[in-house]
Write an enzyme that holds these catalytic residues in place. Sequence first.
Site: not given
Ligand code: ZN
Length: 201
Positions: A51, A56, A99-100, A141-142, A145
């Site tokens: 995701g 991000q 997380c990226l 999670h997304e 963000h």
């Molecule tokens: Zn993340």
Amino acid sequence: MTLLTRDSLQIVHFPHPALRWESKPVRKVDDELRALVRLMFDLMYEARGIGLAANQVALPCQLFVLNLTADPEQASEERVLVNPVIEKRKGTQEEEEGCLSLPEVFAKVRRSKTVRVTAYDLDGNEQTFEADSLEARAMQHEIDHLHGVLFIDKLAEAGRLSVAEDLTRFEQRYQHAVRRGEIESKAETHRRLRELETRWA
Ligand code: ZN
């Protein structure tokens, strides 16, 4: 304003200010936004994520992309959620999360087990998801963000201590990069985000 391109779009890492931005709901979808969403999928696959939220890639709009398989060959599993809202939650689950924007950092996060999420697709059609387990976790999670919330904000004391050193390392790396002029200052990022946020709102 110049068109955002693959070169200008990249995944930002903690503590980049875009990750703390309260993004704006999307009110109009144009070709540029569609192109950006495609780039977001590309970046997500490159980074082997499932995701990726607009914050991000330092875009201040409420949308994220998802593919739980992390496999670009499985395009039918791709989801784009615009202006997602959690309508209903049920149960709890606690699993390790990453997380990226925080590479190599993992910790257990407590989340709702199932969620009902409503969102729009890029054609403006309303969609409803009854998500469970990993899908529910990823969506929570997304969505976090998009409101400037990171999984590290949700950790219990023990988890927070376990990631403290990593976070300090990320902070130092960011300050260093700003000082060397490799990335823009916080003020500059804020200025750019404010400029961008009127674009699709
Ligand atoms: Zn993340």
